[in-house]
Design a protein around this motif. Structure first.
Motif, PDB file in Angstrom:
ATOM      1  N   ASN A  97      -3.492  -1.089  -0.684  1.00  0.00           N
ATOM      2  CA  ASN A  97      -2.275  -1.230  -1.623  1.00  0.00           C
ATOM      3  C   ASN A  97      -1.077  -0.754  -0.831  1.00  0.00           C
ATOM      4  OD1 ASN A  97      -3.733  -2.380  -3.586  1.00  0.00           O
ATOM      5  ND2 ASN A  97      -4.391  -0.417  -4.502  1.00  0.00           N
ATOM      6  N   TYR A  98      -1.113   0.254  -0.117  1.00  0.00           N
ATOM      7  CA  TYR A  98      -0.089   0.770   0.516  1.00  0.00           C
ATOM      8  C   TYR A  98       0.370  -0.527   1.712  1.00  0.00           C
ATOM      9  CZ  TYR A  98       2.459   3.577   4.114  1.00  0.00           C
ATOM     10  OH  TYR A  98       3.559   4.032   5.146  1.00  0.00           O
ATOM     11  N   ALA A  99      -0.595  -0.909   2.437  1.00  0.00           N
ATOM     12  CA  ALA A  99      -0.245  -2.112   3.271  1.00  0.00           C
ATOM     13  C   ALA A  99       0.313  -3.256   2.542  1.00  0.00           C
ATOM     14  CB  ALA A  99      -1.448  -2.207   4.017  1.00  0.00           C
ATOM     15  N   SER A 100      -0.169  -3.452   1.297  1.00  0.00           N
ATOM     16  CA  SER A 100       0.515  -4.675   0.662  1.00  0.00           C
ATOM     17  C   SER A 100       1.732  -4.505   0.266  1.00  0.00           C
ATOM     18  CB  SER A 100      -0.293  -5.151  -0.781  1.00  0.00           C
ATOM     19  OG  SER A 100      -1.687  -5.470  -0.163  1.00  0.00           O
ATOM     20  N   LEU A 101       1.991  -3.143  -0.256  1.00  0.00           N
ATOM     21  CA  LEU A 101       3.380  -2.837  -0.669  1.00  0.00           C
ATOM     22  C   LEU A 101       4.352  -2.885   0.601  1.00  0.00           C
ATOM     23  CD1 LEU A 101       5.428  -2.006  -2.938  1.00  0.00           C
ATOM     24  CD2 LEU A 101       4.677   0.584  -2.288  1.00  0.00           C
ATOM     25  N   VAL A 104       5.048  -6.733   1.398  1.00  0.00           N
ATOM     26  CA  VAL A 104       6.090  -7.218   0.429  1.00  0.00           C
ATOM     27  C   VAL A 104       7.386  -6.697   0.873  1.00  0.00           C
ATOM     28  CG1 VAL A 104       6.639  -7.312  -2.117  1.00  0.00           C
ATOM     29  CG2 VAL A 104       4.208  -7.644  -1.252  1.00  0.00           C
ATOM     30  N   THR A 105       7.515  -5.443   0.873  1.00  0.00           N
ATOM     31  CA  THR A 105       8.806  -4.754   1.295  1.00  0.00           C
ATOM     32  C   THR A 105       9.386  -5.314   2.547  1.00  0.00           C
ATOM     33  OG1 THR A 105       8.160  -2.880   0.194  1.00  0.00           O
ATOM     34  CG2 THR A 105      10.044  -2.866   1.712  1.00  0.00           C
ATOM     35  N   ALA A 106       8.664  -5.464   3.620  1.00  0.00           N
ATOM     36  CA  ALA A 106       8.920  -6.274   4.755  1.00  0.00           C
ATOM     37  C   ALA A 106       9.519  -7.739   4.530  1.00  0.00           C
ATOM     38  CB  ALA A 106       7.979  -6.197   6.056  1.00  0.00           C
ATOM     39  N   PHE A 111      13.727 -11.922   4.176  1.00  0.00           N
ATOM     40  CA  PHE A 111      14.556 -13.005   3.638  1.00  0.00           C
ATOM     41  C   PHE A 111      15.851 -12.709   3.116  1.00  0.00           C
ATOM     42  CE2 PHE A 111      10.077 -14.767   3.522  1.00  0.00           C
ATOM     43  CZ  PHE A 111      10.329 -15.735   4.432  1.00  0.00           C
ATOM     44  N   SER A 112      16.039 -11.317   2.677  1.00  0.00           N
ATOM     45  CA  SER A 112      17.162 -10.801   2.189  1.00  0.00           C
ATOM     46  C   SER A 112      18.353 -10.732   3.383  1.00  0.00           C
ATOM     47  CB  SER A 112      17.249  -9.509   1.642  1.00  0.00           C
ATOM     48  OG  SER A 112      16.457  -9.360   0.497  1.00  0.00           O
ATOM     49  N   PHE A 113      17.958 -10.263   4.437  1.00  0.00           N
ATOM     50  CA  PHE A 113      18.960 -10.240   5.556  1.00  0.00           C
ATOM     51  C   PHE A 113      18.973 -11.465   6.508  1.00  0.00           C
ATOM     52  CE2 PHE A 113      18.055  -5.728   4.598  1.00  0.00           C
ATOM     53  CZ  PHE A 113      19.450  -5.259   4.454  1.00  0.00           C
ATOM     54  N   PHE A 129      11.431  -4.856  10.241  1.00  0.00           N
ATOM     55  CA  PHE A 129      11.379  -4.919   8.655  1.00  0.00           C
ATOM     56  C   PHE A 129      10.037  -4.261   8.087  1.00  0.00           C
ATOM     57  CE2 PHE A 129      14.943  -8.194   9.003  1.00  0.00           C
ATOM     58  CZ  PHE A 129      15.758  -7.215   8.475  1.00  0.00           C
ATOM     59  N   TYR A 130       8.856  -4.640   8.699  1.00  0.00           N
ATOM     60  CA  TYR A 130       7.616  -4.070   8.573  1.00  0.00           C
ATOM     61  C   TYR A 130       7.495  -2.585   8.765  1.00  0.00           C
ATOM     62  CZ  TYR A 130       2.739  -3.935   8.049  1.00  0.00           C
ATOM     63  OH  TYR A 130       1.320  -3.586   7.637  1.00  0.00           O
ATOM     64  N   ALA A 131       8.031  -2.064   9.829  1.00  0.00           N
ATOM     65  CA  ALA A 131       8.273  -0.557   9.997  1.00  0.00           C
ATOM     66  C   ALA A 131       9.037   0.044   9.013  1.00  0.00           C
ATOM     67  CB  ALA A 131       8.738  -0.168  11.360  1.00  0.00           C
ATOM     68  N   LEU A 132      10.128  -0.545   8.584  1.00  0.00           N
ATOM     69  CA  LEU A 132      11.009  -0.134   7.346  1.00  0.00           C
ATOM     70  C   LEU A 132      10.233  -0.209   6.055  1.00  0.00           C
ATOM     71  CD1 LEU A 132      14.579  -1.904   8.231  1.00  0.00           C
ATOM     72  CD2 LEU A 132      13.952   0.675   8.402  1.00  0.00           C
ATOM     73  N   GLY A 133       9.614  -1.306   5.701  1.00  0.00           N
ATOM     74  CA  GLY A 133       8.493  -1.400   4.711  1.00  0.00           C
ATOM     75  C   GLY A 133       7.640  -0.403   4.468  1.00  0.00           C
ATOM     76  N   LEU A 134       7.001   0.255   5.862  1.00  0.00           N
ATOM     77  CA  LEU A 134       5.942   1.431   5.789  1.00  0.00           C
ATOM     78  C   LEU A 134       6.782   2.652   5.337  1.00  0.00           C
ATOM     79  CD1 LEU A 134       4.089   0.341   9.089  1.00  0.00           C
ATOM     80  CD2 LEU A 134       3.095   0.469   6.872  1.00  0.00           C
TER      81      LEU A 134
END
Length: 151
Positions: A97-101, A104-106, A111-113, A129-134
């Motif tokens: 679930n943490y990985a999924s979150l 999704v954040t990444a 797509f926002s930036f 972005f994935y590292a920032l999502g983590l």
């Protein structure tokens, strides 16, 4: 096609934090010395990077190479940790679930930036972005893990 260094960076960002977080609750119940476990998972990370590269080069092989990679990590995890299977499964489900979150954040950040830009998952931009999502999802993981296993 992504460069080899992009695949290596993505593999490190994708694998090492999750391995660390999966082993953290069982740090006092490891079957092997920590130095061996570190080398085991660094080796698996290199194998995973190689499998990712092969999946890009061999059409139609991504699914079974991904399954192979998951089973290699699962086998190493079960081998490295001395705990009941249901506890291992519970930690892995929380981690999933943490990985999924984080994913999704990444994707949201990507797509926002950079709207309209198509970026493959091994690109340097997606990896950042994935590292920032983590990092953004870490407090949720730690709070869940703390309430379930460390209290």
């Amino acid at each position: 096609m992504p460069a080899v260094w992009e695949i290596i960076c993505y593999s490190l960002v994708d694998i090492l934090p999750f391995v660390t977080l999966a082993l953290f609750p069982f740090r006092n119940h490891l079957r092997l010395p920590i130095r061996w476990i570190i080398w085991l998972f660094i080796t698996l990370c290199a194998i995973s990077g190689l499998l990712s590269w092969l999946a890009l080069c061999i059409p139609g092989s991504a699914a079974w190479l991904t399954v192979l990679s998951v089973f290699l990590y699962l086998g190493a995890y079960i081998f490295a940790v001395r705990a009941k299977p249901l506890k291992l499964l519970a930690v892995l489900m929380i981690l999933l679930n943490y990985a999924s979150l984080a994913t999704v954040t990444a994707t949201f950040l990507l797509f926002s930036f950079s709207p309209g830009r198509i970026s493959y998952s091994y690109s340097a931009q997606y990896t950042v972005f994935y590292a920032l999502g983590l990092l953004a999802a870490y407090p949720f993981y730690y709070k869940t893990l703390d309430s379930v296993y460390m209290s």
